[in-house]
Each structure stands twice: as C-alpha cells, then as structure tokens.
Scaffold this motif. Structure first.
Motif, PDB file in Angstrom:
ATOM      1  N   TRP A  43       0.826  -1.207   0.000  1.00  0.00           N
ATOM      2  CA  TRP A  43       0.000   0.000   0.000  1.00  0.00           C
ATOM      3  C   TRP A  43       0.861   1.258   0.000  1.00  0.00           C
ATOM      4  CZ3 TRP A  43      -1.338   4.350   2.835  1.00  0.00           C
ATOM      5  CH2 TRP A  43      -2.536   4.967   2.452  1.00  0.00           C
ATOM      6  N   ASN A  44       1.875   1.318   0.861  1.00  0.00           N
ATOM      7  CA  ASN A  44       2.753   2.497   0.923  1.00  0.00           C
ATOM      8  C   ASN A  44       3.522   2.694  -0.375  1.00  0.00           C
ATOM      9  OD1 ASN A  44       2.032   3.241   3.537  1.00  0.00           O
ATOM     10  ND2 ASN A  44       3.522   1.844   4.424  1.00  0.00           N
ATOM     11  N   LYS A  45       3.963   1.611  -0.971  1.00  0.00           N
ATOM     12  CA  LYS A  45       4.689   1.710  -2.235  1.00  0.00           C
ATOM     13  C   LYS A  45       3.781   2.197  -3.348  1.00  0.00           C
ATOM     14  CE  LYS A  45       7.778  -1.479  -0.303  1.00  0.00           C
ATOM     15  NZ  LYS A  45       7.772  -1.068   1.050  1.00  0.00           N
ATOM     16  N   LEU A  46       2.549   1.739  -3.331  1.00  0.00           N
ATOM     17  CA  LEU A  46       1.572   2.192  -4.314  1.00  0.00           C
ATOM     18  C   LEU A  46       1.339   3.695  -4.174  1.00  0.00           C
ATOM     19  CD1 LEU A  46      -0.502   1.511  -6.532  1.00  0.00           C
ATOM     20  CD2 LEU A  46      -2.136   1.052  -4.702  1.00  0.00           C
ATOM     21  N   GLN A  47       1.258   4.184  -2.952  1.00  0.00           N
ATOM     22  CA  GLN A  47       1.090   5.618  -2.725  1.00  0.00           C
ATOM     23  C   GLN A  47       2.276   6.400  -3.287  1.00  0.00           C
ATOM     24  OE1 GLN A  47      -1.907   6.733  -1.605  1.00  0.00           O
ATOM     25  NE2 GLN A  47      -2.300   4.549  -1.732  1.00  0.00           N
ATOM     26  N   LEU A  48       3.463   5.843  -3.138  1.00  0.00           N
ATOM     27  CA  LEU A  48       4.667   6.473  -3.683  1.00  0.00           C
ATOM     28  C   LEU A  48       4.604   6.513  -5.211  1.00  0.00           C
ATOM     29  CD1 LEU A  48       7.263   7.751  -2.593  1.00  0.00           C
ATOM     30  CD2 LEU A  48       8.345   5.501  -2.769  1.00  0.00           C
ATOM     31  N   PHE A  49       4.134   5.435  -5.828  1.00  0.00           N
ATOM     32  CA  PHE A  49       3.971   5.408  -7.286  1.00  0.00           C
ATOM     33  C   PHE A  49       2.992   6.487  -7.740  1.00  0.00           C
ATOM     34  CE2 PHE A  49       4.932   0.580  -7.963  1.00  0.00           C
ATOM     35  CZ  PHE A  49       6.245   0.784  -7.581  1.00  0.00           C
ATOM     36  N   ILE A  50       1.875   6.588  -7.035  1.00  0.00           N
ATOM     37  CA  ILE A  50       0.861   7.592  -7.371  1.00  0.00           C
ATOM     38  C   ILE A  50       1.454   8.994  -7.263  1.00  0.00           C
ATOM     39  CG2 ILE A  50      -1.311   8.636  -6.584  1.00  0.00           C
ATOM     40  CD1 ILE A  50      -2.218   5.727  -5.858  1.00  0.00           C
ATOM     41  N   ASP A  51       2.176   9.244  -6.188  1.00  0.00           N
ATOM     42  CA  ASP A  51       2.783  10.564  -5.996  1.00  0.00           C
ATOM     43  C   ASP A  51       3.824  10.876  -7.066  1.00  0.00           C
ATOM     44  OD1 ASP A  51       1.208  10.985  -3.770  1.00  0.00           O
ATOM     45  OD2 ASP A  51       2.789  10.519  -2.321  1.00  0.00           O
ATOM     46  N   LEU A  52       4.595   9.877  -7.464  1.00  0.00           N
ATOM     47  CA  LEU A  52       5.603  10.081  -8.514  1.00  0.00           C
ATOM     48  C   LEU A  52       4.946  10.474  -9.828  1.00  0.00           C
ATOM     49  CD1 LEU A  52       8.452   9.977  -9.745  1.00  0.00           C
ATOM     50  CD2 LEU A  52       8.152   7.501  -9.988  1.00  0.00           C
ATOM     51  N   VAL A  53       3.938   9.737 -10.232  1.00  0.00           N
ATOM     52  CA  VAL A  53       3.259  10.044 -11.496  1.00  0.00           C
ATOM     53  C   VAL A  53       2.579  11.407 -11.426  1.00  0.00           C
ATOM     54  CG1 VAL A  53       1.434   9.315 -13.093  1.00  0.00           C
ATOM     55  CG2 VAL A  53       3.002   7.618 -12.140  1.00  0.00           C
ATOM     56  N   LYS A  54       2.002  11.715 -10.283  1.00  0.00           N
ATOM     57  CA  LYS A  54       1.359  13.023 -10.101  1.00  0.00           C
ATOM     58  C   LYS A  54       2.387  14.146 -10.255  1.00  0.00           C
ATOM     59  CE  LYS A  54      -0.896  15.796  -6.551  1.00  0.00           C
ATOM     60  NZ  LYS A  54      -1.252  15.831  -5.131  1.00  0.00           N
ATOM     61  N   ALA A  55       3.503  14.036  -9.561  1.00  0.00           N
ATOM     62  CA  ALA A  55       4.542  15.073  -9.620  1.00  0.00           C
ATOM     63  C   ALA A  55       5.127  15.182 -11.019  1.00  0.00           C
ATOM     64  CB  ALA A  55       5.648  14.776  -8.599  1.00  0.00           C
ATOM     65  N   TYR A  56       5.303  14.061 -11.680  1.00  0.00           N
ATOM     66  CA  TYR A  56       5.840  14.062 -13.044  1.00  0.00           C
ATOM     67  C   TYR A  56       4.860  14.720 -14.006  1.00  0.00           C
ATOM     68  CZ  TYR A  56       8.006  12.462 -17.351  1.00  0.00           C
ATOM     69  OH  TYR A  56       8.601  12.426 -18.589  1.00  0.00           O
ATOM     70  N   SER A  57       3.598  14.350 -13.912  1.00  0.00           N
ATOM     71  CA  SER A  57       2.600  14.881 -14.859  1.00  0.00           C
ATOM     72  C   SER A  57       2.397  16.383 -14.688  1.00  0.00           C
ATOM     73  CB  SER A  57       1.274  14.137 -14.740  1.00  0.00           C
ATOM     74  OG  SER A  57       0.611  14.466 -13.551  1.00  0.00           O
ATOM     75  N   LYS A  58       2.612  16.884 -13.486  1.00  0.00           N
ATOM     76  CA  LYS A  58       2.481  18.321 -13.231  1.00  0.00           C
ATOM     77  C   LYS A  58       3.778  19.072 -13.526  1.00  0.00           C
ATOM     78  CE  LYS A  58      -1.175  18.347  -9.814  1.00  0.00           C
ATOM     79  NZ  LYS A  58      -1.539  18.824  -8.470  1.00  0.00           N
ATOM     80  N   GLY A  59       4.837  18.342 -13.863  1.00  0.00           N
ATOM     81  CA  GLY A  59       6.113  18.981 -14.150  1.00  0.00           C
ATOM     82  C   GLY A  59       6.895  19.371 -12.912  1.00  0.00           C
TER      83      GLY A  59
END
Length: 133
Positions: A51-67
């Motif tokens: 679960w924690n790793k999944l949250q990290l994945f979500i945050d990474l994609v979010k930060a990447y997509s927002k630049g």
C-alpha cells in the motif's frame, strides 16, 4: 523466482502501449491516479506493505505529470504507469473478484516494479520528503 519475473514482464508488456498514451495527457493521467487512489483506499488492508509503495507510485506520477519532478527516466514513468494500470484492472493474473486472493498479484506487481526502479524511486522519495510533498 526467474519464472515469476518472466510472468510479470509479460503482464507489463500488455499495458506498455497504453501507458505511453498517459505521458502527454494530464487529464487522462489524473483519472488513472484517482482510480488507483480509490481502489487502494478500499483495499488498503488487502495490500499490506504494498500500500505504501503504491502511494509512492501515485505521488511520482502526479509530480511528473504536473512537471514538478522530472529527475526520472521516461522508461521509469512508463513502468510505474503500467503498474498502476495493472492495479486498477479488475481482470489480471488473479481477478480482483476472487475473495481473499484477488490482490496478491497486484501487491506482487507493485513489489516487482519497485525492484526494477528502486534507485529512481528512492531519489523521488528523498525529494518528496525534502519538499513535504
């Protein structure tokens, strides 16, 4: 162990082309992240440590997509998006509707993906901590 890696590689390849579409489409990416968050929240107890790793994945994609965070290879972002697509898919190696077992493959895919991108995800995690992201 090697056989398991081959199985996960094949599963990742199934979603590879679809994941590439998300790179240039912030709205579509946000929809995927919302779907992943909702499913993760509902199944938090079933995912265990993943679960924690999944949250990290979500945050990474979010930060990447927002630049906001670009210190990651395109290949890594695609790999993480593939893992998220796999996670939200109800029909994968072990379909989610199989009570008690439907999330074992999701957690394993998250772990497998984490191993593949461990260096870059560690750097992102440090960046995230430094920014209180």
């Amino acid at each position: 162990m090697f056989r398991k890696n081959i199985i996960f590689e094949k599963e990742q390849c199934k979603y590879d082309d679809e994941a590439k579409v998300y790179l240039g489409n912030q709205q579509k990416t946000q929809q995927l992240l919302n779907k992943a968050r909702k499913k993760a929240q509902r199944k938090k107890g079933n995912l265990g440590e993943a679960w924690n790793k999944l949250q990290l994945f979500i945050d990474l994609v979010k930060a990447y997509s927002k630049g906001e965070y670009r210190n990651v290879s395109t290949k890594t972002i695609i790999t993480v998006i593939v893992a998220l697509l796999y996670f939200v898919s109800p029909l994968d190696l072990i379909p989610d509707f199989i009570i008690g077992f439907g999330f074992i493959d999701d957690a394993a895919m998250i772990g497998y993906t984490l191993k593949k991108i461990s260096t870059e995800i560690d750097l992102f995690s440090e960046w995230k901590k430094s920014r209180n992201f």
